[in-house]
Every structure is written in C-alpha cells, then in structure tokens.
Design a protein around this motif. Structure first.
Motif, PDB file in Angstrom:
ATOM      1  N   LYS A  26     -43.603   5.142 -15.314  1.00 17.22           N
ATOM      2  CA  LYS A  26     -44.728   5.024 -14.375  1.00 17.22           C
ATOM      3  C   LYS A  26     -45.972   5.659 -14.960  1.00 17.22           C
ATOM      4  CE  LYS A  26     -46.210   5.901  -9.715  1.00 17.22           C
ATOM      5  NZ  LYS A  26     -45.800   5.396  -8.457  1.00 17.22           N
ATOM      6  N   GLN A  27     -47.099   4.973 -14.747  1.00 19.68           N
ATOM      7  CA  GLN A  27     -48.387   5.483 -15.176  1.00 19.68           C
ATOM      8  C   GLN A  27     -49.037   6.260 -14.041  1.00 19.68           C
ATOM      9  OE1 GLN A  27     -51.520   2.680 -15.189  1.00 19.68           O
ATOM     10  NE2 GLN A  27     -52.823   3.868 -16.549  1.00 19.68           N
ATOM     11  N   SER A  87     -51.834  12.879 -10.111  1.00 19.83           N
ATOM     12  CA  SER A  87     -51.066  14.040 -10.534  1.00 19.83           C
ATOM     13  C   SER A  87     -49.733  13.591 -11.117  1.00 19.83           C
ATOM     14  CB  SER A  87     -50.831  14.933  -9.311  1.00 19.83           C
ATOM     15  OG  SER A  87     -49.718  15.776  -9.500  1.00 19.83           O
ATOM     16  N   LEU A  88     -49.387  14.138 -12.284  1.00 22.42           N
ATOM     17  CA  LEU A  88     -48.090  13.833 -12.894  1.00 22.42           C
ATOM     18  C   LEU A  88     -46.963  14.244 -11.959  1.00 22.42           C
ATOM     19  CD1 LEU A  88     -48.705  14.954 -16.587  1.00 22.42           C
ATOM     20  CD2 LEU A  88     -48.385  12.626 -15.788  1.00 22.42           C
ATOM     21  N   GLU A  89     -47.116  15.394 -11.331  1.00 23.87           N
ATOM     22  CA  GLU A  89     -46.081  15.907 -10.427  1.00 23.87           C
ATOM     23  C   GLU A  89     -45.878  14.984  -9.228  1.00 23.87           C
ATOM     24  OE1 GLU A  89     -45.632  19.709  -7.565  1.00 23.87           O
ATOM     25  OE2 GLU A  89     -46.119  20.161  -9.660  1.00 23.87           O
ATOM     26  N   LEU A 127     -41.234   8.764  -7.831  1.00 26.28           N
ATOM     27  CA  LEU A 127     -40.088   8.115  -8.477  1.00 26.28           C
ATOM     28  C   LEU A 127     -38.778   8.720  -7.993  1.00 26.28           C
ATOM     29  CD1 LEU A 127     -41.202   7.589 -12.184  1.00 26.28           C
ATOM     30  CD2 LEU A 127     -40.952   5.874 -10.389  1.00 26.28           C
ATOM     31  N   ARG A 128     -38.745  10.046  -7.835  1.00 30.33           N
ATOM     32  CA  ARG A 128     -37.503  10.694  -7.376  1.00 30.33           C
ATOM     33  C   ARG A 128     -37.110  10.247  -5.975  1.00 30.33           C
ATOM     34  NH1 ARG A 128     -38.704  16.256 -10.158  1.00 30.33           N
ATOM     35  NH2 ARG A 128     -40.490  16.013  -8.842  1.00 30.33           N
ATOM     36  N   ARG A 129     -38.103   9.888  -5.151  1.00 29.22           N
ATOM     37  CA  ARG A 129     -37.803   9.432  -3.787  1.00 29.22           C
ATOM     38  C   ARG A 129     -37.031   8.113  -3.781  1.00 29.22           C
ATOM     39  NH1 ARG A 129     -42.806  11.912  -2.306  1.00 29.22           N
ATOM     40  NH2 ARG A 129     -44.020  10.056  -2.761  1.00 29.22           N
ATOM     41  N   ILE A 130     -37.234   7.255  -4.794  1.00 24.33           N
ATOM     42  CA  ILE A 130     -36.515   5.977  -4.797  1.00 24.33           C
ATOM     43  C   ILE A 130     -35.180   6.043  -5.548  1.00 24.33           C
ATOM     44  CG2 ILE A 130     -38.618   4.630  -4.500  1.00 24.33           C
ATOM     45  CD1 ILE A 130     -38.354   3.804  -7.442  1.00 24.33           C
ATOM     46  N   LEU A 131     -34.890   7.168  -6.209  1.00 23.76           N
ATOM     47  CA  LEU A 131     -33.641   7.285  -6.967  1.00 23.76           C
ATOM     48  C   LEU A 131     -32.393   7.100  -6.103  1.00 23.76           C
ATOM     49  CD1 LEU A 131     -34.406  10.089  -9.579  1.00 23.76           C
ATOM     50  CD2 LEU A 131     -34.451   7.608  -9.869  1.00 23.76           C
ATOM     51  N   PRO A 132     -32.306   7.685  -4.902  1.00 19.39           N
ATOM     52  CA  PRO A 132     -31.103   7.451  -4.089  1.00 19.39           C
ATOM     53  C   PRO A 132     -30.902   5.970  -3.766  1.00 19.39           C
ATOM     54  CG  PRO A 132     -32.303   9.335  -3.238  1.00 19.39           C
ATOM     55  CD  PRO A 132     -33.174   8.695  -4.283  1.00 19.39           C
ATOM     56  N   TRP A 133     -31.979   5.258  -3.493  1.00 15.50           N
ATOM     57  CA  TRP A 133     -31.883   3.824  -3.221  1.00 15.50           C
ATOM     58  C   TRP A 133     -31.370   3.075  -4.445  1.00 15.50           C
ATOM     59  CZ3 TRP A 133     -34.433  -0.445  -5.305  1.00 15.50           C
ATOM     60  CH2 TRP A 133     -34.198  -1.644  -4.647  1.00 15.50           C
ATOM     61  N   ILE A 134     -31.845   3.455  -5.636  1.00 14.12           N
ATOM     62  CA  ILE A 134     -31.389   2.810  -6.877  1.00 14.12           C
ATOM     63  C   ILE A 134     -29.896   3.045  -7.073  1.00 14.12           C
ATOM     64  CG2 ILE A 134     -31.565   2.907  -9.400  1.00 14.12           C
ATOM     65  CD1 ILE A 134     -34.598   3.359  -9.002  1.00 14.12           C
ATOM     66  N   VAL A 135     -29.436   4.252  -6.821  1.00  7.45           N
ATOM     67  CA  VAL A 135     -28.005   4.558  -6.946  1.00  7.45           C
ATOM     68  C   VAL A 135     -27.196   3.727  -5.942  1.00  7.45           C
ATOM     69  CG1 VAL A 135     -26.269   6.390  -6.675  1.00  7.45           C
ATOM     70  CG2 VAL A 135     -28.387   6.841  -7.931  1.00  7.45           C
ATOM     71  N   THR A 141     -36.396   8.861 -15.487  1.00  9.38           N
ATOM     72  CA  THR A 141     -37.787   8.575 -15.142  1.00  9.38           C
ATOM     73  C   THR A 141     -38.707   9.172 -16.188  1.00  9.38           C
ATOM     74  OG1 THR A 141     -37.967  10.546 -13.760  1.00  9.38           O
ATOM     75  CG2 THR A 141     -37.333   8.507 -12.651  1.00  9.38           C
ATOM     76  N   ILE A 142     -39.792   8.461 -16.450  1.00 11.86           N
ATOM     77  CA  ILE A 142     -40.833   8.938 -17.358  1.00 11.86           C
ATOM     78  C   ILE A 142     -42.160   8.709 -16.650  1.00 11.86           C
ATOM     79  CG2 ILE A 142     -41.979   8.650 -19.589  1.00 11.86           C
ATOM     80  CD1 ILE A 142     -39.352   7.334 -20.599  1.00 11.86           C
ATOM     81  N   VAL A 143     -42.967   9.730 -16.576  1.00  6.97           N
ATOM     82  CA  VAL A 143     -44.309   9.620 -16.000  1.00  6.97           C
ATOM     83  C   VAL A 143     -45.284   9.963 -17.106  1.00  6.97           C
ATOM     84  CG1 VAL A 143     -45.898  10.526 -14.274  1.00  6.97           C
ATOM     85  CG2 VAL A 143     -43.494  10.203 -13.693  1.00  6.97           C
ATOM     86  N   THR A 144     -46.291   9.107 -17.268  1.00  2.15           N
ATOM     87  CA  THR A 144     -47.257   9.324 -18.337  1.00  2.15           C
ATOM     88  C   THR A 144     -48.662   8.965 -17.878  1.00  2.15           C
ATOM     89  OG1 THR A 144     -47.839   8.751 -20.620  1.00  2.15           O
ATOM     90  CG2 THR A 144     -46.836   7.012 -19.306  1.00  2.15           C
TER      91      THR A 144
END
Length: 167
Positions: free
Chosen positions: A32-33, A39-41, A47-55, A64-67
């Motif tokens: 994600k850009q 804010s990077l944070e 992204l962390r909020r959608i991780l449970p849905w992905i699992v 996850t990578i944020v740049t």
C-alpha cells in the motif's frame, strides 16, 4: 504481491490475489502507498484491519508493506528482496488508450519486474473471460524460464476462471 491502494480497482486486485493465494496455498503480500500527507502508521493500521477478513477467506500467510515511495523501482526492489512470484495491480486511469489499458506503473513493471505482472482494468470483475500471457522468448535461457513461469501461472488462472488463454 497485491498492490492495494484503496482506489478504484483495488477491490478487484484483492479478490484476484486472494483467489491465486488460495489456489496455490501461497503467501499474500499487500503493498500500500501512503499519500504524501498521509501517515505510514495509519496506513499500516488500515491494512491490519482487513487481515482477519483475509484469513477468513482462506489465506493464512499474509504480509503487509506500506511505502511512501510509489515508483516502479520501489516495487521491483520489494519483489526482488522478498522473492515474490506474481504482482497484481490495477491499471492507472490517466488518459489515452495505452494508459487506460496498462497505465504507466503497469507498463514499467512489465518491463522491469523480475516476476510476472498481472494488470487488471479498474472495472475488472472478479471473473475473467480471457487471460493474455505476454512472453518474449528470444532464446536466452533466463527468458525461456521466465516465459515458462508466466505460461504456467496463466494456465492455472485460465483453468480457475474457466477462461480463454491467449499467449
């Protein structure tokens, strides 16, 4: 790697990336850009909020990578550093037919990325009717191996979507 920036087409990218990761029992990396004033944070939290849905969708290995750096070189660096097998992204809508189909980032990645790149139209539905695999086999053994990987991935995707395959 799924280039997931939250804009038009990102949902299709995420759905296709989930389908590939499930089918191949592979690790999924979301890239994600961050907007210039963002804010990077905050982006990482998003992204962390959608991780449970992905699992819940059957993909258990997710990175996850944020740049803030949204260049072809940064994406290629991330792909090479982490040895990714496929990059999926949505085409940018900037103007002109070529950019409408591929976009500047997609075109650059196709030229420079060390793995196959799948560019989706922003309005792409989850189901694909046709898959095009672009290969260039000029006799170089590395190029031949890359072409084989591209064709293998394209065949698997075509089977999964019951789609036509064009090489």
């Amino acid at each position: 790697v799924a280039v997931y920036n939250g804009t038009n087409g990102s949902e299709a990218v995420l759905e296709q990336a989930l389908a590939v990761a499930r089918a191949e029992q592979a690790r999924l990396t979301l890239l994600k850009q961050v907007a210039p004033a963002g804010s990077l944070e905050e982006a990482q939290k998003g992204l962390r909020r959608i991780l449970p849905w992905i699992v819940q969708q059957g993909v258990v290995r997710v990175d996850t990578i944020v740049t803030a750096d949204w260049t072809c070189q940064e994406i290629v660096r991330q792909v090479a550093q982490r040895d990714h097998d496929l990059v999926i992204l949505s085409a940018e809508r900037a103007g002109g037919l070529r950019q409408a189909v591929f976009g500047d980032l997609g075109t650059s990645l196709m030229r420079h990325c060390p793995c196959p790149v799948w560019v989706l139209r922003p309005e792409q539905s989850v189901r694909c009717a046709r898959i095009v695999a672009a290969v260039d086999d000029d006799g170089d053994s590395r190029c031949h191996a890359d072409s084989g990987r591209i064709v293998a991935i394209a065949m698997a995707l075509a089977r999964a979507h019951d789609a036509e395959l064009h090489i």
